[in-house]
Design a protein around this motif. Structure first.
Motif, PDB file in Angstrom:
ATOM      1  N   SER A  62       0.844  -1.207   0.000  1.00  0.00           N
ATOM      2  CA  SER A  62       0.000   0.000   0.000  1.00  0.00           C
ATOM      3  C   SER A  62       0.872   1.247   0.000  1.00  0.00           C
ATOM      4  N   LEU A 110       1.245  -3.014  -5.604  1.00  0.00           N
ATOM      5  CA  LEU A 110       0.250  -1.906  -5.644  1.00  0.00           C
ATOM      6  C   LEU A 110      -0.588  -2.083  -6.904  1.00  0.00           C
ATOM      7  N   GLY A 126      -3.350   1.602  -9.280  1.00  0.00           N
ATOM      8  CA  GLY A 126      -2.126   1.504  -8.488  1.00  0.00           C
ATOM      9  C   GLY A 126      -0.920   1.467  -9.411  1.00  0.00           C
ATOM     10  N   THR A 223       2.677   6.107  -6.513  1.00  0.00           N
ATOM     11  CA  THR A 223       1.935   4.992  -5.915  1.00  0.00           C
ATOM     12  C   THR A 223       0.565   4.770  -6.588  1.00  0.00           C
ATOM     13  N   ARG A 224      -0.043   5.857  -7.083  1.00  0.00           N
ATOM     14  CA  ARG A 224      -1.314   5.719  -7.835  1.00  0.00           C
ATOM     15  C   ARG A 224      -1.353   6.768  -8.923  1.00  0.00           C
TER      16      ARG A 224
END
Ligand code: FAD
Ligand code: MLT
Ligand code: ZN
Length: 481
Positions: A62, A110, A126, A223-224
């Motif tokens: 995460s 992710l 992700g 990360t996203r």
């Protein structure tokens, strides 16, 4: 500004023990890989040219875990090498050089793909989602993604953003920078910034997502991302057209662009590369006539469009009668036949790697030239390579409509950069760019100043220092020492 300390190396495990224990507490024991055999595939790049050593590979699940990991590494100034699918071709995602002893931060877990936002035609994903998974997901929801490339099964959206990947359809939709609407990213010290609301008009200061795109893991860890989707164009036709020389190919592409508004891709490969592909990848020559240069075209239109095979065949006949001599051509509309033609082009990378394992790992020099200089470049680059490394093999192919040629030189040792130097100097002399779509990585950082000049270089260094004053994110990548 604090001077970065030297990386702790893998040969100093005692210094790392407290950090490793802390990382295990963050992601769980199973996701901190320290066994050399288990680490190995994360320590070598796709071509085999760049091989290094990490202290550990850490696999967060995460963005919160990424925050904690970066905070921990930052406190003890241990460098971090972000890694996605490890398909990068410039050594930027492996712990080599200043990256030796770093923590490899694998973002593959992710992998959350959120539902498509039908009202905006956007999706949030992700960083570890592969391109193929994104394509499957959005196609099932009635959309498509504008960027496509041969490494789709492994390349991740985070890696594609970090390299500003180009690919096979840039001509129509642009590269990754044109698809990214916003990102969530974690800075070197663990602070997080996010703008994932999907606002198309948003002139609130510097474009930080645009800056992170193409920063090759040196500014922040993505990360996203919020991505733009495109309307699918299912009526497709693919052609391979044989031509006498590269000047004809450049002229032909200009002609096709003018008469084919649905042109999606216009690629190039050469007779010697095609023979290599046929030998190594169980493919067949597209036709028996001898052509020196092959152009692959794909058109893609909406469901109601006139027969795409006929439209493409007519365009080829028209260019053949008015612009250049067409040696031969083959057109396909059925999915299997189209894939077979695409394979002739896409399999070049795999064929080059297979040959490289025998005669020397490829030096992959991905460059752009102005269209008018391409014929001169192709002629001169053959001479340049032959004069410096007479026994080396040179394989050229690329995305001709973008002026992007992939210059693959096989034979010189991995750290012998004499050919690289001569080829990249030729590119700059002809007003080209030393990196079209793969990035600078570790492979080309020496030449970044040659291409961009001192003011741009100093500005880039200042940006890097503002994001990551201690220089722990991907040291040795992109910016010269
Ligand atoms: P990696 O290789 O893991 O990393 C690449 C760089 O991005 C490294 O510097 C790494 O540190 C950084 N990075 C990775 N993830 C993150 C993250 N989440 N946050 C911050 N930094 C990160 N490229 C093209 O542009 N066009 C093509 O047509 C194309 N075709 C290819 C075909 C084949 C067969 C192969 C093997 C490669 C091809 N590539 C192409 C190159 C490669 O696929 C792209 O560069 C791709 O974008 C890399 O994605 P990745 O997830 O594998 O990144
Ligand atoms: C391609 O266009 O096939 C890729 O960029 C990979 C390569 O250069 O080998
Ligand atoms: Zn390419």
């Amino acid at each position: 500004m604090t001077e970065p300390t030297a990386a702790l190396t893998a040969r100093e495990p005692a210094l790392h023990a407290p950090l490793i224990a802390r990382l295990r507490a963050i992601v769980g024991h199973a996701h901190v890989l320290t066994d050399p055999d288990v680490r190995r595939s994360y320590e070598v790049d796709w071509t085999g040219r760049f091989r290094g050593e990490a202290s550990a590979v850490v696999r967060p699940a995460s963005a919160d875990e990424v925050v904690e990991i970066l905070r921990a590494c930052h406190e003890v100034r241990v460098p971090v090498v972000p890694q996605g699918g490890n398909t990068g071709l410039v050594g930027g995602g492996v712990p080599v050089g200043e990256g030796v002893g770093a923590i490899v931060l694998s973002l593959l877990r992710l992998d959350q793909l959120e539902p498509v936002d039908q009202s905006s035609g956007q999706v949030t994903v992700g960083a570890g989602v592969t391109l193929a998974a994104l394509q499957r997901g959005v196609r099932a929801a009635g959309w498509d993604f504008g960027v496509d490339l041969g490494a789709r099964d492994s390349a991740t959206i985070g890696g594609m953003i970090a390299t500003n990947a180009g690919g096979l359809r840039l001509l129509r939709y642009g590269g990754m920078r044109q698809q990214v609407i916003g990102v969530e990213a974690v800075l070197a010290d663990g602070r997080r910034m996010a703008r994932l609301g999907g606002l198309l008009k948003d002139n609130t200061g510097y474009d930080l997502a645009g800056l992170v795109t193409g920063s090759e893991g040196t500014l922040a860890v993505v990360t996203r991302a919020r991505l733009r989707l495109v309307v699918p164009q299912p009526a497709r036709a693919v052609a391979v057209v044989g031509l006498r020389d590269v000047a004809s190919a450049v002229q032909a592409i200009a002609g096709f662009r003018a008469i084919l508004p649905a042109l999606d891709a216009a690629e190039v490969f050469f007779a010697d590369g095609l023979r290599l592909v046929c030998e190594r990848c169980s493919t067949r020559m597209p036709f028996s006539t001898d052509a020196q240069v092959y152009v692959l075209l794909e058109t893609a239109d909406g469901p109601g469009a006139p027969d795409p095979g006929e439209t493409l065949s007519e365009a080829i006949a028209s260019i053949g009668s008015s612009v250049v001599d067409v040696v031969d051509a083959v057109v396909a509309t059925e999915p299997a036949a189209r894939s077979e033609l695409w394979r002739l082009r896409e399999a070049h990378t795999e064929a080059v790697n297979a040959l490289g394992a025998e005669i020397g790992r490829p030096h992959k020099l991905d460059v752009t030239l102005p269209a008018a200089r391409i014929p001169e470049f192709v002629e001169r680059v053959r001479g340049v390579v032959a004069s410096i490394a007479p026994t080396a093999r040179l394989v050229l192919f690329g995305h001709l409509a973008d002026g992007n040629l992939h210059v693959n030189v096989l034979g010189p040792a991995p750290d012998d950069e004499e050919v690289d130097d001569a080829v990249l100097r030729l590119v700059v002399e002809l007003d080209g760019s030393i990196s079209a779509e793969h990035g600078i990585g570790r492979a080309k950082r020496r030449w970044l100043g040659l291409d961009r000049g001192p003011v741009a270089l100093a500005t880039m260094q200042a940006i890097r220092d503002a994001f990551d004053p201690q220089g722990i994110l991907n040291p040795g990548v992109l910016l010269p020492a």
